[in-house]
Design an enzyme around this catalytic site. Structure first.
Site, PDB file in Angstrom:
ATOM      1  N   HIS A 140     -90.794  34.653 -12.118  1.00 50.65           N
ATOM      2  CA  HIS A 140     -92.199  34.606 -12.536  1.00 50.65           C
ATOM      3  C   HIS A 140     -93.051  35.510 -11.640  1.00 50.65           C
ATOM      4  O   HIS A 140     -93.866  36.305 -12.139  1.00 50.65           O
ATOM      5  CB  HIS A 140     -92.668  33.150 -12.460  1.00 50.65           C
ATOM      6  CG  HIS A 140     -94.100  32.924 -12.824  1.00 50.65           C
ATOM      7  ND1 HIS A 140     -94.480  32.338 -14.009  1.00 50.65           N
ATOM      8  CD2 HIS A 140     -95.257  33.180 -12.153  1.00 50.65           C
ATOM      9  CE1 HIS A 140     -95.799  32.246 -14.053  1.00 50.65           C
ATOM     10  NE2 HIS A 140     -96.289  32.749 -12.925  1.00 50.65           N
ATOM     11  N   GLU A 141     -92.870  35.407 -10.322  1.00 54.51           N
ATOM     12  CA  GLU A 141     -93.689  36.203  -9.397  1.00 54.51           C
ATOM     13  C   GLU A 141     -93.330  37.689  -9.477  1.00 54.51           C
ATOM     14  O   GLU A 141     -94.225  38.540  -9.408  1.00 54.51           O
ATOM     15  CB  GLU A 141     -93.566  35.676  -7.966  1.00 54.51           C
ATOM     16  CG  GLU A 141     -94.028  34.238  -7.778  1.00 54.51           C
ATOM     17  CD  GLU A 141     -95.430  33.947  -8.306  1.00 54.51           C
ATOM     18  OE1 GLU A 141     -96.295  34.852  -8.292  1.00 54.51           O
ATOM     19  OE2 GLU A 141     -95.662  32.804  -8.739  1.00 54.51           O
TER      20      GLU A 141
ATOM     21  N   GLY B  34     -96.324  29.394  -6.156  1.00 52.53           N
ATOM     22  CA  GLY B  34     -96.147  30.820  -5.932  1.00 52.53           C
ATOM     23  C   GLY B  34     -97.431  31.533  -6.296  1.00 52.53           C
ATOM     24  O   GLY B  34     -98.231  31.030  -7.098  1.00 52.53           O
TER      25      GLY B  34
ATOM     26  N   GLN C 283    -102.921  38.382  -8.533  1.00 44.53           N
ATOM     27  CA  GLN C 283    -103.613  37.183  -8.985  1.00 44.53           C
ATOM     28  C   GLN C 283    -104.884  36.911  -8.175  1.00 44.53           C
ATOM     29  O   GLN C 283    -105.658  36.033  -8.525  1.00 44.53           O
ATOM     30  CB  GLN C 283    -102.696  35.965  -8.934  1.00 44.53           C
ATOM     31  CG  GLN C 283    -101.591  36.015  -9.979  1.00 44.53           C
ATOM     32  CD  GLN C 283    -100.746  34.777  -9.942  1.00 44.53           C
ATOM     33  OE1 GLN C 283     -99.776  34.700  -9.196  1.00 44.53           O
ATOM     34  NE2 GLN C 283    -101.123  33.788 -10.744  1.00 44.53           N
TER      35      GLN C 283
ATOM     36  N   CYS D 107     -99.046  28.828 -14.848  1.00 44.42           N
ATOM     37  CA  CYS D 107     -99.471  29.963 -14.034  1.00 44.42           C
ATOM     38  C   CYS D 107    -100.884  29.699 -13.544  1.00 44.42           C
ATOM     39  O   CYS D 107    -101.726  29.210 -14.311  1.00 44.42           O
ATOM     40  CB  CYS D 107     -99.431  31.238 -14.885  1.00 44.42           C
ATOM     41  SG  CYS D 107     -99.948  32.718 -14.011  1.00 44.42           S
ATOM     42  N   LEU D 108    -101.158  30.031 -12.293  1.00 42.10           N
ATOM     43  CA  LEU D 108    -102.494  29.832 -11.748  1.00 42.10           C
ATOM     44  C   LEU D 108    -103.523  30.736 -12.425  1.00 42.10           C
ATOM     45  O   LEU D 108    -104.720  30.468 -12.345  1.00 42.10           O
ATOM     46  CB  LEU D 108    -102.495  30.055 -10.234  1.00 42.10           C
ATOM     47  CG  LEU D 108    -101.643  29.063  -9.441  1.00 42.10           C
ATOM     48  CD1 LEU D 108    -101.660  29.413  -7.959  1.00 42.10           C
ATOM     49  CD2 LEU D 108    -102.107  27.635  -9.672  1.00 42.10           C
TER      50      LEU D 108
ATOM     51  N   HIS E 296     -95.150  39.111 -12.372  1.00 35.93           N
ATOM     52  CA  HIS E 296     -96.560  39.393 -12.074  1.00 35.93           C
ATOM     53  C   HIS E 296     -96.717  40.793 -11.497  1.00 35.93           C
ATOM     54  O   HIS E 296     -97.615  41.535 -11.897  1.00 35.93           O
ATOM     55  CB  HIS E 296     -97.114  38.389 -11.062  1.00 35.93           C
ATOM     56  CG  HIS E 296     -97.731  37.184 -11.690  1.00 35.93           C
ATOM     57  ND1 HIS E 296     -98.776  37.238 -12.578  1.00 35.93           N
ATOM     58  CD2 HIS E 296     -97.453  35.868 -11.529  1.00 35.93           C
ATOM     59  CE1 HIS E 296     -99.117  36.026 -12.947  1.00 35.93           C
ATOM     60  NE2 HIS E 296     -98.325  35.167 -12.336  1.00 35.93           N
TER      61      HIS E 296
END
Length: 199
Positions: free
Chosen positions: A146-147, A56, A61, A104-105, A150
């Site tokens: 999670h997204e 995701g 991000q 997380c990226l 963000h």
């Protein structure tokens, strides 16, 4: 994105924003223009997510403060969920509460046990402005929550408290990607208060 096309095939890989970047700490703006620039952003998000081997990715991000995210994520039954959401709104997060590993990226190579509900429902729009509702269970529910976090300016470390939070922030401070950054986690750590736990 045309029907039948491979998501991200026409996108470009953008640099990822990392923990400590102000773009990750502020709520994103609602999308008002469902035109070609939005379609290009979605393509870029897919290309970047795939290049980083994520499941995701939210627009902030990659430094864009719009309420958009993409996903290509399995659930606990190994069913693949592929798509994107524009102006998503988490309308339900229920079921059992599980603590599971979450990465997380924007914190590459790190993960911590985060409590999330095992069912989530998100309402939003497609890139062309069509209303859509996405329901996820298990790992996919975790991804959706999670997204959405963000886009509200929250990271998984914001769900951690006490020793677990301190440990995660120490690991981030020592991470190779944080060395030599002017807006690194050392600067942010002092500005990130412990989250208040509601009853």
């Amino acid at each position: 994105m045309r029907n039948g096309s491979i998501p991200g095939a026409r996108g470009r890989v953008r640099p990822l924003t990392l923990l400590g970047d102000t773009a990750l700490a502020a709520p994103c703006r609602e999308v008002t223009d469902f035109g070609p620039e939005l379609a290009a952003l979605v393509e870029d998000l897919f290309a970047t997510m795939y290049a980083a081997r994520g499941v995701g990715l939210a627009a902030n991000q990659v430094g864009t403060d719009l309420r958009v995210f993409v996903y290509d994520c399995p659930d606990d039954e190994d069913v693949r969920h592929l798509g994107h959401l524009v102006n998503p709104r988490l309308v339900a997060a229920d079921g059992l509460l599980f603590r599971g590993p979450e990465g997380c990226l924007s914190l590459p190579g790190l993960e911590a046990g985060v409590e999330r509900r095992d069912r989530a429902v998100v309402e939003g729009f497609t890139v062309t402005g069509e209303p859509v509702t996405v329901e996820g269970t298990g790992f996919f529910a975790r991804c959706l929550q999670h997204e959405c976090d963000h886009l509200d300016g929250r990271l998984y470390v914001d769900h951690l408290t006490g020793r677990r939070r301190r440990k995660a922030l120490r690991q981030a401070a020592r991470a190779p990607w944080n060395r030599g950054r002017t807006a690194g986690i050392d600067q942010v750590r002092d500005e990130m208060p412990e989250p208040v736990r509601s009853g």
